[in-house]
Scaffold this motif. Structure first.
Motif, PDB file in Angstrom:
ATOM      1  N   MET A 102       5.134 -66.693  -1.360  1.00  0.00           N
ATOM      2  CA  MET A 102       6.391 -67.207  -1.908  1.00  0.00           C
ATOM      3  C   MET A 102       6.369 -67.217  -3.429  1.00  0.00           C
ATOM      4  O   MET A 102       7.350 -66.854  -4.081  1.00  0.00           O
ATOM      5  CB  MET A 102       6.667 -68.620  -1.373  1.00  0.00           C
ATOM      6  N   LEU A 103       5.238 -67.620  -4.021  1.00  0.00           N
ATOM      7  CA  LEU A 103       5.099 -67.652  -5.471  1.00  0.00           C
ATOM      8  C   LEU A 103       5.291 -66.252  -6.059  1.00  0.00           C
ATOM      9  O   LEU A 103       6.006 -66.073  -7.043  1.00  0.00           O
ATOM     10  CB  LEU A 103       3.707 -68.199  -5.824  1.00  0.00           C
ATOM     11  N   LEU A 104       4.687 -65.247  -5.412  1.00  0.00           N
ATOM     12  CA  LEU A 104       4.840 -63.864  -5.881  1.00  0.00           C
ATOM     13  C   LEU A 104       6.270 -63.368  -5.737  1.00  0.00           C
ATOM     14  O   LEU A 104       6.704 -62.488  -6.469  1.00  0.00           O
ATOM     15  CB  LEU A 104       3.882 -62.940  -5.123  1.00  0.00           C
ATOM     16  N   ASP A 105       7.005 -63.950  -4.796  1.00  0.00           N
ATOM     17  CA  ASP A 105       8.392 -63.544  -4.554  1.00  0.00           C
ATOM     18  C   ASP A 105       9.389 -64.316  -5.414  1.00  0.00           C
ATOM     19  O   ASP A 105      10.593 -64.138  -5.282  1.00  0.00           O
ATOM     20  CB  ASP A 105       8.713 -63.722  -3.069  1.00  0.00           C
ATOM     21  N   GLY A 106       8.892 -65.211  -6.276  1.00  0.00           N
ATOM     22  CA  GLY A 106       9.772 -65.918  -7.198  1.00  0.00           C
ATOM     23  C   GLY A 106      10.256 -67.273  -6.728  1.00  0.00           C
ATOM     24  O   GLY A 106      11.164 -67.846  -7.327  1.00  0.00           O
ATOM     25  N   ILE A 107       9.692 -67.798  -5.678  1.00  0.00           N
ATOM     26  CA  ILE A 107      10.112 -69.104  -5.159  1.00  0.00           C
ATOM     27  C   ILE A 107       9.332 -70.199  -5.869  1.00  0.00           C
ATOM     28  O   ILE A 107       8.103 -70.138  -5.966  1.00  0.00           O
ATOM     29  CB  ILE A 107       9.900 -69.176  -3.636  1.00  0.00           C
ATOM     30  N   ASP A 108      10.043 -71.219  -6.366  1.00  0.00           N
ATOM     31  CA  ASP A 108       9.416 -72.370  -7.014  1.00  0.00           C
ATOM     32  C   ASP A 108       8.899 -73.300  -5.925  1.00  0.00           C
ATOM     33  O   ASP A 108       9.679 -73.929  -5.208  1.00  0.00           O
ATOM     34  CB  ASP A 108      10.419 -73.082  -7.916  1.00  0.00           C
ATOM     35  N   LEU A 109       7.593 -73.406  -5.793  1.00  0.00           N
ATOM     36  CA  LEU A 109       6.991 -74.205  -4.723  1.00  0.00           C
ATOM     37  C   LEU A 109       7.188 -75.705  -4.919  1.00  0.00           C
ATOM     38  O   LEU A 109       7.036 -76.473  -3.971  1.00  0.00           O
ATOM     39  CB  LEU A 109       5.492 -73.894  -4.611  1.00  0.00           C
ATOM     40  N   ASN A 110       7.535 -76.125  -6.129  1.00  0.00           N
ATOM     41  CA  ASN A 110       7.779 -77.550  -6.358  1.00  0.00           C
ATOM     42  C   ASN A 110       9.036 -78.023  -5.635  1.00  0.00           C
ATOM     43  O   ASN A 110       9.169 -79.195  -5.338  1.00  0.00           O
ATOM     44  CB  ASN A 110       7.892 -77.838  -7.859  1.00  0.00           C
ATOM     45  N   GLY A 111       9.959 -77.120  -5.344  1.00  0.00           N
ATOM     46  CA  GLY A 111      11.193 -77.491  -4.660  1.00  0.00           C
ATOM     47  C   GLY A 111      11.167 -77.243  -3.162  1.00  0.00           C
ATOM     48  O   GLY A 111      12.131 -77.561  -2.462  1.00  0.00           O
ATOM     49  N   VAL A 112      10.063 -76.692  -2.657  1.00  0.00           N
ATOM     50  CA  VAL A 112       9.963 -76.391  -1.234  1.00  0.00           C
ATOM     51  C   VAL A 112       9.581 -77.655  -0.478  1.00  0.00           C
ATOM     52  O   VAL A 112       8.659 -78.362  -0.854  1.00  0.00           O
ATOM     53  CB  VAL A 112       8.905 -75.292  -0.983  1.00  0.00           C
ATOM     54  N   LYS A 113      10.326 -77.946   0.574  1.00  0.00           N
ATOM     55  CA  LYS A 113      10.015 -79.129   1.384  1.00  0.00           C
ATOM     56  C   LYS A 113       9.288 -78.681   2.649  1.00  0.00           C
ATOM     57  O   LYS A 113       9.779 -77.862   3.407  1.00  0.00           O
ATOM     58  CB  LYS A 113      11.297 -79.872   1.772  1.00  0.00           C
ATOM     59  N   ARG A 114       8.099 -79.215   2.828  1.00  0.00           N
ATOM     60  CA  ARG A 114       7.291 -78.881   3.989  1.00  0.00           C
ATOM     61  C   ARG A 114       7.446 -79.969   5.048  1.00  0.00           C
ATOM     62  O   ARG A 114       7.360 -81.147   4.748  1.00  0.00           O
ATOM     63  CB  ARG A 114       5.815 -78.765   3.599  1.00  0.00           C
ATOM     64  N   ARG A 115       7.688 -79.547   6.282  1.00  0.00           N
ATOM     65  CA  ARG A 115       7.802 -80.490   7.397  1.00  0.00           C
ATOM     66  C   ARG A 115       6.421 -81.021   7.739  1.00  0.00           C
ATOM     67  O   ARG A 115       5.412 -80.336   7.587  1.00  0.00           O
ATOM     68  CB  ARG A 115       8.395 -79.782   8.618  1.00  0.00           C
TER      69      ARG A 115
END
Length: 129
Positions: A102-115
């Protein structure tokens, strides 16, 4: 086509890294800043000061390999430590291979909510018999 199989563990070096560094210098950072063995088969990720470049260092069965990426626009954003991402060494962060993708694809992991998922409790090493 290059196909990189992701290992079980991915370590991010949270300090900005000089992208002129190569194999031996990056191995030194892995040992000193992350406290890890660079030949263990794990993947180590380093980010430039501007955040537009990444280097990945990993052991590829019979030698070290480096993968390098430069963005034409935008930056790579490393996540902040939290209960899902453990701190490692003085300046490291342990993430999952899926998070690296996801990081390589440009997704900001700080905003990702993990179940919430089950996690095996860590063994208690402080108990004496």
């Amino acid at each position: 086509m290059l196909n990189l199989s992701l290992p079980g563990r991915v370590f991010l070096c949270t300090l900005p890294t000089d992208m002129r560094k190569s194999f031996d210098s990056l191995v030194g950072l892995v040992e000193q800043q992350l406290g890890q063995d660079p030949l263990a088969g794990d993947l180590f990720v380093f980010r430039s000061k501007r955040g537009d470049r990444l280097k990945l260092l990993y052991w590829d069965n019979d030698g070290l390999a480096i993968w390098y990426k430069r963005l034409e626009e935008g930056t790579f954003v490393f996540p902040m430590p939290d209960e899902q991402r453990a701190l490692v060494g003085a300046h490291g962060l342990l993430i999952r291979p899926a998070e690296l993708a996801m990081l390589l694809d440009g997704i900001d992991l700080n905003g990702v909510k993990r179940r919430k998922r089950y996690q095996r409790p860590k063994p208690n090493t402080s108990a004496t018999p």
